[in-house]
Design an enzyme around this catalytic site. Structure first.
Site, short mmCIF file in Angstrom:
data_model
loop_
_atom_site.label_atom_id
_atom_site.label_comp_id
_atom_site.label_asym_id
_atom_site.label_seq_id
_atom_site.Cartn_x
_atom_site.Cartn_y
_atom_site.Cartn_z
N TYR A 141 0.78 -1.20 -0.16
CA TYR A 141 0.04 -0.04 -0.04
C TYR A 141 0.88 1.29 0.05
O TYR A 141 0.43 2.31 -0.32
CB TYR A 141 -0.78 0.09 1.30
N LYS A 192 3.73 -15.38 1.86
CA LYS A 192 3.65 -16.30 0.40
C LYS A 192 4.97 -16.43 -0.03
O LYS A 192 5.60 -16.19 -1.02
CB LYS A 192 2.88 -15.35 -0.69
N ASP A 224 -2.79 -18.45 0.90
CA ASP A 224 -3.80 -19.10 0.48
C ASP A 224 -4.46 -20.01 1.17
O ASP A 224 -5.54 -20.26 1.56
CB ASP A 224 -3.59 -19.33 -1.00
N ASP A 248 -5.11 -7.11 5.64
CA ASP A 248 -6.50 -6.49 5.05
C ASP A 248 -7.56 -7.36 4.82
O ASP A 248 -8.69 -7.25 5.20
CB ASP A 248 -6.13 -5.52 3.88
N ASP A 252 -10.80 -8.77 7.40
CA ASP A 252 -12.35 -8.58 7.26
C ASP A 252 -12.98 -10.16 7.02
O ASP A 252 -14.15 -10.11 7.47
CB ASP A 252 -12.25 -8.10 5.68
#
Ligand code: NAD
Length: 357
Positions: A141, A192, A224, A248, A252
């Site tokens: 970000y 990852k 994943d 993020d 959620d």
């Protein structure tokens, strides 16, 4: 020495739900002689109305000199047409940046009394209690270079950079280990590493600092698989630590396991332990002023403030127990109401928590 909290009730339902958290604080102050003082400040639309900007230097100074900040929510349609630079949400981004709040804690707790509100089966989620520690000021970000460029063949190409330095990883890692020490002492690092070099470094740094926390069991998982495990068997996790982008998305996802947004607190901390605590939900303009908002996410944000910034885990435990107790009594605000339960208003819910304390 007296501890001091800065209260930023904000807009919409913010003042209504903050008032209930303050009742709880007043009660604990009296009951446990905590000697926690508090001041009020302005942020968001209410600050725009008074000062023309969503956050003033004065509020930042108040925040910096406090031991913890409790925020209600900001924003609403009244300010939606303003220039972007002075919209209420900018105040929130600015205070996070100015206080260098790099560590975002997002618990996903499901009280067994509310298990039917989840989209997963009751046995998978009842008593769920996981905490996601998300790095908040780095990663893709903020990474440079970023942008949209035109290639030689005339096609446009968008690009961002996922970058983490060792010190950034170590900072969030140590923070997560310390938090795991206060919980069930299991930390799962999500990245990852099978594909991304930055994730390989992330895994290496996490492993290298683990020796300093021998009481915490560290595991590693690819993002994943983490997403899959969160909806397959979420109770296997205690604390999860991850970067900005993965955090993020996963936080959620984890939040929704619990069914109701009105129940979820969050915290954002800096390196000195100063933190800003707030419900995950927004200012809910559709129900503002009606006295029907659920104050429990804000009351639970106060619980986190006591636990993580003031080191008062006894008082924090009492709040958690009191919330469980009011749910046991069948009290429900409209957002978590189901047949056979007792529907209560915002202030009645706050009063019930105080009574349970
Ligand atoms: P929202 O979270 O405010 O509301 C979404 C839905 O959930 C609404 O139907 C609302 O009534 C309900 N809801 C939210 N909190 C509740 C509570 N405590 N009790 C009962 N019901 C509750 O999200 P939105 O509608 O997308 O945004 C409204 C405003 O809030 C916007 O201006 C947005 O920018 C702002 N916002 C602020 C924050 C923050 O302050 N941290 C976060 C998200 C959105």
């Amino acid at each position: 020495m007296q501890k001091k909290i800065l209260l930023l009730p904000g807009d919409g339902i913010g003042p209504e739900i903050s008032a209930e958290a303050i009742k709880v604080l007043d009660c604990l102050n009296k009951k446990m002689n905590l000697d926690i003082g508090y001041d009020y400040g302005l942020i968001g639309g209410c600050s725009v109305d008074v000062h023309g900007v969503p956050l003033t230097d004065e509020t930042i100074a108040q925040a910096k000199s406090s031991d913890g900040i409790l925020l209600g929510a900001v924003g609403g349609p009244k300010w939606d047409t303003l220039d972007r630079a002075i919209r209420p949400e900018k105040g929130l981004l600015k205070i996070r940046a100015d206080l260098d709040l790099f560590s975002n804690l997002r618990p996903a707790i499901l009280y067994p009394q509310l298990a039917d509100a989840s989209s997963l089966k009751r046995e998978l989620v009842a008593d769920l209690d996981i905490l996601i520690v998300r790095e908040l000021t780095g990663g893709i970000y903020f990474g440079e270079p970023r942008g949209v460029r035109t290639l030689e063949n005339g096609e446009r190409q968008g690009y961002n950079t996922l970058v983490y330095s060792e010190s950034e990883i170590e900072r969030i890692g140590r923070n997560a280990f310390e938090i795991a020490q206060k919980r069930d002492k299991r930390l799962c690092s999500v990245e990852k590493a099978n594909v991304l070099e930055v994730s390989g470094l992330w895994r290496e740094v996490m492993g290298s600092i683990a020796d300093d926390y021998p009481d915490v069991e560290l595991s590693h998982i690819y993002v994943d698989n983490a997403a899959m495990q969160l909806v397959r068997a979420p109770k296997q996790f205690d604390v999860i630590v991850t970067g900005n982008l993965f955090g993020d998305i996963l936080s959620d996802c984890a939040a929704m396991l619990t069914g109701s947004i009105g129940m979820l607190p969050s915290a954002s901390l800096n390196a000195d332990g100063l933190g800003m605590y707030e419900p995950v939900h927004g200012s809910a303009p559709d129900i503002a002023g009606q006295g029907i908002a659920n104050p429990l996410a804000t009351i639970l944000s106060l619980e986190m403030l006591l636990r993580y910034s003031l080191d008062m885990s006894d008082a924090a435990d009492l709040i958690a127990k009191a919330v469980g107790s009011v749910l046991d009594q069948g009290l429900r605000t409209a957002d978590i109401y189901s047949k056979g339960m007792m529907k209560v208003r915002t202030d009645e819910m706050g009063d019930a928590v105080v009574k349970a304390l």
